[in-house]
Design an enzyme around this catalytic site. Structure first.
Site, PDB file in Angstrom:
ATOM      1  N   CYS A  99       1.518  -4.447 -11.747  1.00  0.00           N
ATOM      2  CA  CYS A  99       1.311  -5.892 -11.620  1.00  0.00           C
ATOM      3  C   CYS A  99       2.523  -6.634 -12.185  1.00  0.00           C
ATOM      4  O   CYS A  99       3.187  -6.142 -13.095  1.00  0.00           O
ATOM      5  CB  CYS A  99       0.058  -6.329 -12.372  1.00  0.00           C
ATOM      6  SG  CYS A  99      -1.476  -5.604 -11.764  1.00  0.00           S
TER       7      CYS A  99
ATOM      8  N   CYS B 111      -7.501   1.032 -14.881  1.00  0.00           N
ATOM      9  CA  CYS B 111      -6.658   0.039 -14.216  1.00  0.00           C
ATOM     10  C   CYS B 111      -7.563  -1.069 -13.709  1.00  0.00           C
ATOM     11  O   CYS B 111      -8.526  -0.804 -12.995  1.00  0.00           O
ATOM     12  CB  CYS B 111      -5.878   0.653 -13.051  1.00  0.00           C
ATOM     13  SG  CYS B 111      -4.959  -0.573 -12.093  1.00  0.00           S
TER      14      CYS B 111
ATOM     15  N   GLN C 138      -6.871  -1.824   4.941  1.00  0.00           N
ATOM     16  CA  GLN C 138      -6.532  -2.793   3.912  1.00  0.00           C
ATOM     17  C   GLN C 138      -7.255  -2.480   2.608  1.00  0.00           C
ATOM     18  O   GLN C 138      -8.447  -2.159   2.598  1.00  0.00           O
ATOM     19  CB  GLN C 138      -6.895  -4.198   4.378  1.00  0.00           C
ATOM     20  CG  GLN C 138      -6.060  -4.698   5.548  1.00  0.00           C
ATOM     21  CD  GLN C 138      -4.697  -5.226   5.118  1.00  0.00           C
ATOM     22  OE1 GLN C 138      -4.286  -5.066   3.974  1.00  0.00           O
ATOM     23  NE2 GLN C 138      -4.004  -5.869   6.026  1.00  0.00           N
TER      24      GLN C 138
ATOM     25  N   GLU D 224       0.152   1.646  18.120  1.00  0.00           N
ATOM     26  CA  GLU D 224       0.403   2.106  16.744  1.00  0.00           C
ATOM     27  C   GLU D 224       1.202   3.402  16.810  1.00  0.00           C
ATOM     28  O   GLU D 224       0.913   4.281  17.631  1.00  0.00           O
ATOM     29  CB  GLU D 224      -0.921   2.333  16.023  1.00  0.00           C
ATOM     30  CG  GLU D 224      -0.838   3.059  14.702  1.00  0.00           C
ATOM     31  CD  GLU D 224       0.001   2.314  13.680  1.00  0.00           C
ATOM     32  OE1 GLU D 224       0.893   2.946  13.096  1.00  0.00           O
ATOM     33  OE2 GLU D 224      -0.249   1.111  13.471  1.00  0.00           O
TER      34      GLU D 224
ATOM     35  N   ASP E 242       0.973  -7.292  13.549  1.00  0.00           N
ATOM     36  CA  ASP E 242       0.648  -6.997  12.148  1.00  0.00           C
ATOM     37  C   ASP E 242       1.553  -5.865  11.674  1.00  0.00           C
ATOM     38  O   ASP E 242       1.094  -4.753  11.392  1.00  0.00           O
ATOM     39  CB  ASP E 242      -0.831  -6.626  12.028  1.00  0.00           C
ATOM     40  CG  ASP E 242      -1.284  -6.501  10.580  1.00  0.00           C
ATOM     41  OD1 ASP E 242      -0.472  -6.784   9.675  1.00  0.00           O
ATOM     42  OD2 ASP E 242      -2.442  -6.108  10.347  1.00  0.00           O
TER      43      ASP E 242
ATOM     44  N   CYS F 149       2.843  -9.058   5.656  1.00  0.00           N
ATOM     45  CA  CYS F 149       2.763  -8.749   4.231  1.00  0.00           C
ATOM     46  C   CYS F 149       4.101  -8.986   3.540  1.00  0.00           C
ATOM     47  O   CYS F 149       4.268  -8.641   2.371  1.00  0.00           O
ATOM     48  CB  CYS F 149       2.312  -7.303   4.018  1.00  0.00           C
ATOM     49  SG  CYS F 149       3.409  -6.074   4.760  1.00  0.00           S
TER      50      CYS F 149
END
Length: 456
Positions: free
Chosen positions: A83, A162, A286, A336, A384, A411
């Site tokens: 993080c 975590c 996801q 894909e 995507d 993303c």
């Protein structure tokens, strides 16, 4: 002349946050990036690097905290590389992420007046990940340690828990370590490429609660596997599959290509927007399903499907968006590059009774131009792509097909801005963009954009 010196301390005020989550201060006009600081902090820093144009500082002391600073809930936050924003109030994190998207679109995309229409935050910024990967190694005394890599290194930092993942991960780590100690099973050494256990990998179904445990090993077997199975099953009755992932390559690949199911099922099932999806160890799915539903709902809203449209979903993964769109469209074509993902997509279509979707296993730059040249004419295109974004060959083919709408799910704001600029220069206008905080407490952010074709 550089106005700061390496290994010397300075007092400064943080005036902004960069796209990688570092606070920014200026000392006599010289820019210094300081991790784990936030706009409004007055800090004492140590200069650790001084390049010609900018430098990096280490936070020594927060003299006056920003009103947007908060105490991280994780005791390992300052060392862990997982993080980057946990020291920021969550509301301010969302502002930082909206700024990251807007700055990329203006600076890279050339959209001078661009603003994010909405920035959707998580209801709970903790315990949101349905997939976790923990590297395993030996400590200085030869004991077993498991956790995450420390910042900017491959040194494992031991973790008991975590806050990004669900609580049962600690129990699974404990079970595997107990098994390894009792059966004298070695840890993998990245330097010598020797040893057996490399990583512990968990996946969980949000809807059904099923747990998949994957042990990545440098070999094709482990001693006394029944003991491992017994240890894990004692920890949770929700474990439905235990899998060995064979990874004998001398690289840092997270998973090898081959999986051996030593107990239970080789997949788990989860649900998105009313559809069930089977998920294997290699499936792209996801990692924050609660936010994924919100993101997909926005993507489908932008697609504006009325039942008569042909949709092309490029970089479709296991068919999550494709199959959600198929319920509202005439036909969907999914593309894909990962063959196993396409197998999953076809199985998911059959399992959900969807017969108006076709899937192709190939790279987008290869198959999309061929499909369009052969007469495929999508009314709506959904993109995507991975972090590197799309490519000019694929985008050029999309533009040639003249879909009415393009829905771009990204993303990576930088590559999104680059691709939006290309589409804008080739007949499409950006109508709206919405940010989604799929990865709270990190710098990562997802964006959904709607682009519409301009008649020339």
């Amino acid at each position: 002349m550089i106005p700061v010196k390496k290994n010397e301390e300075y007092i400064a005020e943080i005036t902004a946050v960069s796209s990688d989550g570092n606070g920014i201060c200026r000392i006599d006009g010289y820019t210094v990036f300081v991790p784990q600081t936030v706009t409004g902090d007055k800090v004492r820093i140590l200069i650790v690097k001084a390049n010609k144009g900018y430098g990096y500082g280490k936070l020594i002391e927060v003299i006056t905290p920003s009103p947007d600073r908060t105490e991280p809930v994780c005791k390992s936050y300052k060392r862990c590389g997982g993080c980057q924003l946990m020291h920021m109030d969550y509301t301010y994190q969302l502002k930082v992420k909206a700024d990251i998207i807007e700055n990329a679109m203006r600076r890279i995309g050339g959209m001078k007046d661009f603003t994010v229409s909405d920035m959707v935050g998580a209801e709970n910024p903790y315990r949101y990940r349905n997939k976790m990967i923990f590297p395993v190694g030996a400590d200085k005394n030869g004991g077993i340690m498991c956790g995450f890599y420390a910042q900017r290194s491959h040194d494992i930092m031991p973790l008991d828990d975590c806050f990004a993942g669900v609580k049962f991960n600690a129990e699974i780590i404990c079970a595997v370590k107990e098994y390894m100690l009792e059966n004298n099973v070695s840890t993998y050494d990245e330097n010598t490429h020797s040893g057996l256990v490399r990583r512990i990998f968990t996946r969980v179904s949000r809807k059904y609660g099923d747990i998949m445990v994957v042990i990545s090993v440098n070999g094709r077997n482990i001693p006394n596997r029944e003991a491992l199975i017994s240890k894990l099953r004692e920890k949770s009755g929700k474990i439905t599959g235990i899998i060995l992932n064979i990874n004998t390559k001398n690289t840092n690949l997270v998973l090898g290509d081959e999986n051996i199911t030593i107990w239970g099922c080789d997949t788990i099932t989860d649900s998105l927007l009313g559809l069930d999806f089977k998920i294997s160890p290699h499936s792209f799915y996801q990692i924050n399903p609660a936010m994924t539903e919100k993101l997909y709902a926005k993507a489908l809203e932008y697609a504006n499907l009325g039942g008569n449209e042909n949709v092309m979903d490029i970089y479709c993964g296991i068919g999550t968006i494709s199959l959600c769109a198929a319920k509202m469209a005439k036909h969907v074509t999914g593309v894909e590059i990962v063959e196993r993902a396409i197998e999953d997509a076809r199985e998911n279509a059959a399992a959900n009774g969807i017969n108006n979707a076709d899937f192709y296993a190939s790279s987008a730059e290869d198959i999309v131009p061929k499909l369009i040249e052969s007469g495929e004419k999508p009314d709506v295109v959904i993109l995507d792509p991975p972090r590197k974004g799309s490519d000019e060959k694929t985008l050029s083919a999309v533009v040639t097909a003249k879909p009415e709408r393009i829905v771009y799910v990204s993303c990576n704001p930088a590559t999104l801005a680059r691709d939006v600029k290309f589409l804008h220069e080739n007949g499409y206008i950006l109508i709206s963009a919405c940010g989604f905080d799929m990865f709270p407490n990190t710098v990562h952010v997802e964006t959904v954009c709607l682009m519409s074709r301009i008649e020339k």
